[in-house]
Design an enzyme around this catalytic site. Structure first.
Site, PDB file in Angstrom:
ATOM      1  CG  ASP A  73      -2.365   0.639   0.763  1.00  0.00           C
ATOM      2  OD1 ASP A  73      -2.593   1.365   0.256  1.00  0.00           O
ATOM      3  OD2 ASP A  73      -3.677  -0.034   2.147  1.00  0.00           O
ATOM      4  CG  ASP A  74      -0.580   5.205   0.909  1.00  0.00           C
ATOM      5  OD1 ASP A  74      -1.136   4.527  -0.120  1.00  0.00           O
ATOM      6  OD2 ASP A  74      -0.870   5.631   1.688  1.00  0.00           O
ATOM      7  CB  CYS A 112      -6.184   2.477  -1.570  1.00  0.00           C
ATOM      8  SG  CYS A 112      -5.317   3.226  -0.797  1.00  0.00           S
ATOM      9  CG  HIS A 165     -10.506   0.225   0.613  1.00  0.00           C
ATOM     10  ND1 HIS A 165      -9.010   0.758   1.128  1.00  0.00           N
ATOM     11  CD2 HIS A 165     -11.354   0.636   1.225  1.00  0.00           C
ATOM     12  CE1 HIS A 165      -9.264   1.862   1.612  1.00  0.00           C
ATOM     13  NE2 HIS A 165     -11.112   1.912   0.970  1.00  0.00           N
ATOM     14  CG  ASP A 354      -2.271   0.779  -2.769  1.00  0.00           C
ATOM     15  OD1 ASP A 354      -1.093   1.409  -3.005  1.00  0.00           O
ATOM     16  OD2 ASP A 354      -3.215   0.773  -2.659  1.00  0.00           O
ATOM     17  CG  HIS A 355      -2.116   4.505  -4.421  1.00  0.00           C
ATOM     18  ND1 HIS A 355      -1.548   5.256  -3.927  1.00  0.00           N
ATOM     19  CD2 HIS A 355      -3.535   4.509  -4.075  1.00  0.00           C
ATOM     20  CE1 HIS A 355      -1.736   4.952  -2.856  1.00  0.00           C
ATOM     21  NE2 HIS A 355      -2.775   4.152  -2.865  1.00  0.00           N
TER      22      HIS A 355
END
Length: 467
Positions: A73-74, A112, A165, A354-355
Site C-alpha cells: 500500500d502507498d 487505494c 479495500h 497500489d499507487h
C-alpha cells in the site's frame, strides 16, 4: 495521441455509473465491445511469443505454476533497486534480481479503492463507476475477479492483509479463505499508550498521530502478523496436490506510519533529506493536485490547506522510510518460506504497489492526482525459468497483471479483461509491443457527485506525461 483523444471522447462517467447500477454484466460487455479486435491481436501475440517457462511446463505436463501475489500500500518507486540507494530494501531488491522489474508501471487511478478494484477486476476505473471507490460487491457483483478466476481453474486460493479495500469484498471474494489476524493494536495500528491516548484527543477525525515507533516484534503490528499467517498458510498449501494463488497485502507504508523501532534506526535523522522539487509544475491548474488529503486527519498534523514545516516534513519522511523497510522485511519472510518449502522453482511471484505517493513533493502530500509520482508503482515479476535482473522501460499498466498471470499459468484469459499480457516483454525486455505504447490514468474531482464530476486524464509514454 489520437487514441488517447478517442478514449476521452468515449467516456461519460455519470452515465456509465448509472448503467452499471442497472445491469453490471451488460455494462461490462458493452464497455468492452469495441476492444474485441485488440483481444484477438493479443491472443495471436500470445501464440507467437509464448514464455519459454510456460512452454516447457506444457510439454512436460507439469502442475500449473503457483502464484504469490504481493501488494504493498502507498509504495513509491523510491527503493534501492529503483535507484534510491538511501532506502534499505534488500528483500524487494532480491526479488528484482530474480525477475523483471518495470520502471514505468502505472496504476489507472491513484487511490487505494479504485486502483485495487480495477486491478483485480481487470476493468478500467472509468468503467462501471469504479472511480468512485465503492466496493466491487456494489459496483460489479458478477464480475470474474482475478482470485475467483484462479479458483474456478482449480487453484486453492487464500489471502491475508489488504487485497481489496473494502471488508465486504474480502468476505465475498475469499470467504473462509481470508485470514483474519488477532489484533494486538488499537485504532489504525497503534501500540503505544501515548498514541492510543491521542486518538481521543482528536475530536474531529478520531485518528491518532501520523507516525509511531515502538520497540516491539514485527508481529505486534498488523503487517507482521498477517505475514506470519501467510507463511504458515504456505506450509498448508505446499501439502496439497493443487496449485495455489496466495494474496498477501502489506498495509505499510500507508498512513499512519507505524513501525518497530529497529526500522526507524535504519534511517538516522541526519540522513533524511527534504524533497528535491517543492513547487507545483509549470502550466498546472487548480485541478492538477488535491492538497494534503488524509494527512490532515491525523492528530497533530496541520489542516488540509496549511503548509507543513520542514521539521515535520523530515519526521514524516523518516517514518515513511521506516515503514518501507518494515514492509520489505515481510517480503523477505515470504520469499524465505518459499525457499524453505522448495516452492520457489514452481511459484510465480509478483509484487506491485497500489499507487505512488507524495512526501512533500510539489509542496504536497499523499496521492490523488495524475502526476507520475502518484501513478507510478513498483512492479516486479519473478517467473520460474524466466529472465533475471532485467529492467523494462516500456510503459505498462497495472491492468496488465491479471492477463499476464493467466497466460503464464497456461489458462485462457477472461474476455472482459482490458489489460494486455506482458509475456512478450517478460520474454524479451527490449521488445516494444505496439499494444503497450502508452499508459493511461484518470483522476476525478468531485467523484461522488456523478453529474458534476470533473474527470482528469493523463497519457504516459515513458518519457512524457500529458495531463
Amino acid at each position: 495521441m489520437h487514441r488517447f483523444i478517442r478514449r476521452i471522447l468515449n467516456l461519460t462517467p455519470s452515465a456509465r455509473h448509472l448503467a452499471a447500477r442497472a445491469n453490471a454484466i451488460e455494462g461490462v460487455e458493452a464497455s468492452l465491445s469495441g476492444s474485441r479486435y485488440f483481444i484477438g491481436i493479443l491472443m495471436t501475440i500470445g501464440v507467437l511469443f509464448s514464455c519459454s517457462p510456460n512452454e516447457r511446463q506444457a510439454e512436460e505436463g507439469k502442475q500449473k505454476y503457483n502464484v504469490l501475489f504481493i501488494s504493498v500500500d502507498d509504495l513509491r518507486t523510491e527503493l534501492n533497486c529503483y535507484g534510491a540507494s538511501h532506502i534499505k530494501s534488500p528483500n524487494i531488491d532480491r526479488l528484482a534480481a530474480e525477475g523483471v522489474r518495470f520502471r514505468e508501471a502505472h496504476v489507472q487511478q491513484a487511490i487505494c479503492m479504485a486502483s485495487r478494484a480495477s486491478i483485480l477486476s481487470g476493468i478500467r476505473p472509468e468503467k462501471q463507476g469504479i472511480y468512485t471507490g465503492e466496493s466491487v460487491a456494489d459496483l460489479m457483483p458478477d464480475v470474474l475477479t482475478m482470485n475467483m478466476f484462479f479458483k474456478e481453474n482449480g487453484y486453492n486460493i487464500a489471502a491475508a492483509g489488504k487485497i481489496y479495500h473494502h471488508g465486504i469484498d474480502h468476505e465475498k471474494q475469499f470467504g473462509a479463505d481470508y485470514m483474519i489476524p488477532k489484533k494486538s493494536w488499537t485504532g489504525r495500528g497503534y501500540v503505544t499508550k501515548e498514541a492510543i491516548n491521542q486518538i481521543s484527543l482528536n475530536t474531529t477525525h478520531h485518528r491518532g498521530p501520523a507516525y509511531e515507533r515502538a520497540d516491539v516484534h514485527d508481529t505486534i503490528y498488523k503487517d507482521g502478523i498477517n505475514t506470519l499467517n501467510a507463511v504458515r498458510k504456505l506450509e498448508e498449501l505446499e501439502k496439497s496436490d493443487k496449485p495455489f494463488f496466495l494474496a498477501v497485502g502489506l498495509s505499510k507504508p500507508h498512513l499512519p506510519f507505524v513501525a518497530p523501532t529497529k526500522y526507524w534506526d535504519m534511517y538516522p535523522e541526519a540522513s533524511i533529506a527534504m524533497p528535491e522539487i517543492r513547487e507545483m509544475p509549470g502550466n498546472s491548474g487548480k485541478y492538477t493536485m488535491r492538497l494534503a488529503g488524509e494527512l490532515g486527519n491525523y492528530y497533530g498534523m496541520p489542516s488540509r490547506y496549511e503548509d507543513i514545516d520542514n521539521e515535520t516534513t523530515l519526521i514524516l519522511r523518516r517514518a515513511y522510510y521506516a515503514c518501507v523497510s518494515y514492509a520489505d522485511a515481510q517480503v523477505g519472510y515470504l520469499l524465505d518460506q518459499l525457499d524453505k518449502l522448495g516452492l520457489r522453482e514452481n511459484t510465480i511471484v509478483v509484487l506491485w504497489g497500489d499507487h505512488g505517493y507524495k512526501l512533500g513533493d510539489y509542496g504536497n502530500w499523499c496521492k490523488w492526482s495524475n502526476m507520475d509520482i502518484d501513478t507510478r508503482i513498483p512492479l516486479i515479476f519473478s517467473v520460474p525459468g524466466g529472465r533475471k535482473g532485467e529492467v523494462v522501460d516500456i510503459p505498462v499498466e497495472a491492468l496488465d497483471i491479471y492477463p499476464t498471470l493467466t497466460a503464464l499459468c497456461g489458462m485462457e484469459e477472461p474476455s472482459h479483461l482490458e489489460g494486455k499480457s506482458l509475456i512478450p516483454i517478460l520474454n524479451n525486455p527490449e521488445h516494444r509491443a505496439e499494444s503497450k505504447e502508452y499508459a493511461f490514468t484518470i483522476w476525478p474531482q468531485n467523484r461522488w457527485n456523478y453529474d458534476k464530476t470533473i474527470m482528469g486524464y493523463a497519457v504516459k509514454d515513458g518519457r512524457f506525461n500529458y495531463v
